[in-house]
Design an enzyme around this catalytic site. Sequence first.
Site, short mmCIF file in Angstrom:
data_model
loop_
_atom_site.label_atom_id
_atom_site.label_comp_id
_atom_site.label_asym_id
_atom_site.label_seq_id
_atom_site.Cartn_x
_atom_site.Cartn_y
_atom_site.Cartn_z
N ALA A 130 -7.05 -3.24 12.59
CA ALA A 130 -7.64 -2.09 12.74
C ALA A 130 -6.22 -1.17 13.06
O ALA A 130 -5.60 -1.45 13.84
CB ALA A 130 -8.48 -1.87 14.18
N SER A 132 -5.81 2.80 11.11
CA SER A 132 -6.48 4.31 11.10
C SER A 132 -7.72 4.13 11.98
O SER A 132 -8.01 5.09 12.59
CB SER A 132 -6.63 4.68 9.51
OG SER A 132 -5.73 4.48 8.84
N TRP A 156 2.21 -4.69 14.28
CA TRP A 156 3.13 -3.63 13.52
C TRP A 156 3.57 -2.94 14.85
O TRP A 156 3.81 -1.54 14.58
CB TRP A 156 2.34 -2.77 12.62
CG TRP A 156 1.86 -3.31 11.28
CD1 TRP A 156 0.35 -3.70 11.18
CD2 TRP A 156 2.37 -4.04 10.30
NE1 TRP A 156 0.20 -4.36 10.12
CE2 TRP A 156 1.45 -4.78 9.61
CE3 TRP A 156 3.52 -4.15 10.13
CZ2 TRP A 156 2.02 -5.20 8.46
CZ3 TRP A 156 4.14 -4.70 9.16
CH2 TRP A 156 3.28 -5.29 8.14
N ILE A 341 19.05 11.78 -8.16
CA ILE A 341 20.07 12.65 -8.49
C ILE A 341 21.51 11.62 -8.58
O ILE A 341 22.23 11.65 -9.24
CB ILE A 341 20.55 13.55 -7.28
CG1 ILE A 341 19.61 14.71 -7.40
CG2 ILE A 341 21.76 14.10 -7.33
CD1 ILE A 341 19.44 15.88 -6.40
N GLU A 367 1.96 6.27 12.62
CA GLU A 367 1.20 7.58 13.41
C GLU A 367 0.38 8.52 12.67
O GLU A 367 0.76 9.53 12.70
CB GLU A 367 2.52 8.21 13.84
CG GLU A 367 3.56 7.28 14.78
CD GLU A 367 4.22 7.91 15.96
OE1 GLU A 367 3.30 8.71 16.69
OE2 GLU A 367 5.27 7.20 16.56
C1 FAD Z 1 7.16 0.22 10.55
C2 FAD Z 1 6.03 0.50 11.40
C3 FAD Z 1 5.88 0.81 12.47
C4 FAD Z 1 4.80 0.87 13.47
N1 FAD Z 1 4.77 0.80 14.73
C5 FAD Z 1 3.60 1.00 15.36
C6 FAD Z 1 3.55 1.00 16.88
O1 FAD Z 1 4.62 0.93 17.40
N2 FAD Z 1 2.58 1.05 17.42
C7 FAD Z 1 1.25 0.91 16.93
O2 FAD Z 1 0.10 1.07 17.61
N3 FAD Z 1 1.26 0.75 15.25
C8 FAD Z 1 2.29 0.95 14.82
N4 FAD Z 1 2.38 0.95 13.43
C9 FAD Z 1 0.92 0.60 12.67
C10 FAD Z 1 0.60 2.02 11.91
O3 FAD Z 1 0.31 3.06 12.94
C11 FAD Z 1 -0.54 1.79 11.23
O4 FAD Z 1 -0.15 0.76 10.11
C12 FAD Z 1 -1.42 2.93 10.54
O5 FAD Z 1 -2.09 3.38 11.68
C13 FAD Z 1 -2.06 2.50 9.47
O6 FAD Z 1 -2.96 1.48 9.85
P1 FAD Z 1 -3.15 0.26 9.00
O7 FAD Z 1 -1.81 -0.24 8.48
O8 FAD Z 1 -4.08 -0.61 9.42
O9 FAD Z 1 -3.77 0.79 7.57
P2 FAD Z 1 -5.42 1.17 7.46
O10 FAD Z 1 -5.90 1.95 8.33
O11 FAD Z 1 -6.10 -0.32 6.98
O12 FAD Z 1 -5.35 2.16 5.99
C14 FAD Z 1 -5.15 1.64 4.89
C15 FAD Z 1 -5.18 2.72 3.73
O13 FAD Z 1 -6.44 3.42 3.76
C16 FAD Z 1 -6.40 4.60 4.02
N5 FAD Z 1 -7.24 4.95 4.86
C17 FAD Z 1 -7.98 4.43 6.03
N6 FAD Z 1 -9.01 5.04 6.52
C18 FAD Z 1 -9.12 6.20 5.73
C19 FAD Z 1 -9.98 7.49 5.68
N7 FAD Z 1 -10.99 7.40 6.76
N8 FAD Z 1 -10.04 8.17 4.73
C20 FAD Z 1 -9.15 8.01 3.73
N9 FAD Z 1 -8.26 7.06 3.71
C21 FAD Z 1 -8.12 6.09 4.72
C22 FAD Z 1 -5.01 4.64 4.75
O14 FAD Z 1 -4.56 6.04 4.84
C23 FAD Z 1 -4.11 3.93 4.11
O15 FAD Z 1 -3.52 4.52 3.07
C24 FAD Z 1 3.56 0.69 12.60
C25 FAD Z 1 3.35 0.44 11.37
C26 FAD Z 1 4.74 0.38 10.67
C27 FAD Z 1 4.70 0.22 9.18
#
Ligand code: FAD
Lengths: 406, 266
Positions: A130, A132, A156, A341, A367
């Site tokens: 989980a 987004s 993450w 560039i 975020e």
């Molecule tokens: C370098 C890094 C540092 C991070 N640091 C932290 C941290 O300190 N604390 C923390 O809590 N999290 C952290 N994260 C996690 C980050 O917040 C999540 O990766 C982010 O919220 C997306 O969640 P997911 O990776 O599970 O992607 P998912 O939620 O699985 O999404 C996958 C794709 O589907 C799209 N998507 C999902 N739902 C929808 C929708 N309703 N409509 C359209 N498109 C959708 C998304 O935009 C994305 O393109 C970090 C991530 C990274 C890469």
Amino acid sequence: MDFALTEEHQMVRKMVREFAEKEIAPYIKELDRKHQYSRDILTKMGQQGILGICIPVKYGGAGMDYISLAIACEELERVDTSARVVLSVHIGLNSLSLLQWGTEEQKQKYLVPQAMGQKIATYALTEPNAGSDAVGIQTTARKEGDHYVLNGEKMWISLADVADHFLIIAWTDMEKKKKRDHSGMSAFIVERSFPGVKTGTIHGKLGVRAGNTGSITLTDCMVPAENLLGQEGEGFKIAMSALDGGRYTVAAGAVGLIEACLEASVRYANERYAFGVPIGQHQLVQQMIAKMVARRDAGRWLVYYAGWLKNQGIRNTRETSLAKWINCDAAFDSAADAVQIHGAYGYCDEYDVERYLRNSKGAVIYEGSREIHQLIQAQYALGYRQDKPLRCELPAYDPVEWQSEG
Amino acid sequence: MNIIVCIKQVPDTTEVKINPETGTLIREGVPSIINPFDTYAIEEGLRLKEKFGGKVTVISMGPPQAMEALKEAVAMGADEAILLSDKAFAGSDTWATAYTLSQAIKKLGEFDLILCGKQAIDGDTGQVGPGIARQLGISQLTYVFKIRHLDPESRTIVVERLLEEGREVVETKLPALLTVVKDINQPRYPTFLGIRRATRMQIPVWGAADLPGADSSKFGLKGSPTQVVRVFNPPKREGKVEIIQADSVDEAASILADKLLAEKVI
Ligand SMILES: Cc1cc2nc3c(=O)[nH]c(=O)nc-3n(C[C@H](O)[C@H](O)[C@H](O)COP(=O)(O)OP(=O)(O)OC[C@H]3O[C@@H](n4cnc5c(N)ncnc54)[C@H](O)[C@@H]3O)c2cc1C
Ligand SMILES: Cc1cc2nc3c(=O)[nH]c(=O)nc-3n(C[C@H](O)[C@H](O)[C@H](O)COP(=O)(O)OP(=O)(O)OC[C@H]3O[C@@H](n4cnc5c(N)ncnc54)[C@H](O)[C@@H]3O)c2cc1C
């Protein structure tokens, strides 16, 4: 209207820039190559007061305003994203949440050492399944006497293997969890030293290689009841208001990354010759430069406007989300153009722009991914979404209050 | 300890542009910084204050914008600052600069130590520090790389000077003037608290009228004995690169050593 940065802001910019250029820039290429995180840089940031920049003096901070926080993020990310990420999690997501929601005891115990840079803090919402969909998290907190018992896995998480304090979001109401009713979530201040905390580092990241990203596993982790932040059931609101702080720092950092892309591109465009002239004389190269200038300036005003709202104590969820979305896309596009560039030289790590490109991608995901921010903006415009007043709002910046000792 | 640090604001570039007609520096359009060597002087002053108590006063002579340099010094921790700025001071050579600074220092009253940079990166003469010491009739210790010993009671100071041939240890009585080299310390950054103090501080600006004890004919261009006849860039040094080809590294090294000996480099 007043668009002017104060003399104080300008001196803050100069100081953080000098700090970043002397303490981070000389080492960053090697750290990034080796996927190595530097505790030394973090310690120095703490000693310089940067880790408590916009926290009141009475809570161990430097007592500057929210615009200063943005300026510091810009200047740090102008040198490397990993340094700005520290401000995002340590201040934006964690310390500002303690300032907003914490009791006086919690502020004394946790905010003070964080603002002084003695303890490092982060924020853990995301889980393996989980991101987004924050309501889809599985971590639970069961009340047992004067403790909560936490179980679950966070993934993450920036500084997972480094931080001393974690802000953990978990379900306290299992009935509401089944119904996906987010009023069943709560927020906890968890110390690394609590029994049942284990952390790990994620390897093989595309970018922010000089930064630490990892996992936190909570196995029957015993958290004292007084470490509940806010009230039971306020966890989701706390998690979202924390993002108002975190996203602001990410948006500001993105401006710094664009600035770095622009500086590198201008330098190279004046040095490199093609068809008998410096490539800066070719109009399609000029177009890329012009777009970087536009993105930097537009992005800066989006951020400073959000910061001004914060200083005034006005809710800024929409404005912050807008700045975060636009600026992170803009930074990614600028970094891609900067590599373009630089031609083939931009494609290898002799120049910094390939690192800018790799680093810029993360912020389009974390975020709030760019998709989520578009949903947010549309929902406000369509009237599907409105901000309700919170029980605790982020305090407005009051220089007298912020700088008083007691 | 009452410590005075003289700082100069300089253009942020080692390529100083000079107006060919007047022979003076062109400051317009170039971002300014504190002369790098002077930041070491400020740092040393702050360290001595932290060790012995007292205060650090920074003074600078320059155009109104030199105020920025003073504010930065205050943001690093200096207690007081004075800007010497007046049309009457314009065009000063090193002698007039040293005269004006020493008049201001006299006005400030008792002091134990004056710290200067070893030279300014634009003017590059290294004459102002010694000039101030002569005007005030105190000892000068130039190119100081380490303060070995300082005793406010017996009013003695022992320093190491960094000279081309080696180091020299010298001792003198306070008050004294030191010019410092950059190996002496690692300057601190301004602090947030310092930045706030600096932006709120009213820094006094002294003009010729504020130095009534001084002889005003010794100020500025008219008080400057130096006449700039012509300012020019020396011809670029021609270098040439020679690549030594040999079958082995050892052989290449010995050819290199022979050539260096022949050129009297080693
Ligand atoms: C370098 C890094 C540092 C991070 N640091 C932290 C941290 O300190 N604390 C923390 O809590 N999290 C952290 N994260 C996690 C980050 O917040 C999540 O990766 C982010 O919220 C997306 O969640 P997911 O990776 O599970 O992607 P998912 O939620 O699985 O999404 C996958 C794709 O589907 C799209 N998507 C999902 N739902 C929808 C929708 N309703 N409509 C359209 N498109 C959708 C998304 O935009 C994305 O393109 C970090 C991530 C990274 C890469
Ligand atoms: C005829 C003549 C006319 C000139 N007119 C001009 C002019 O119009 N505008 C102009 O910018 N320069 C002018 N100069 C240059 C000016 O004289 C020197 O810049 C100045 O005297 C300092 O000398 P320097 O830069 O070699 O400093 P140095 O002697 O190399 O400096 C050594 C140290 O002395 C101290 N110091 C030097 N200057 C100052 C200062 N101003 N305030 C406080 N501390 C200081 C610092 O600690 C510095 O590290 C003129 C020079 C000549 C000869």
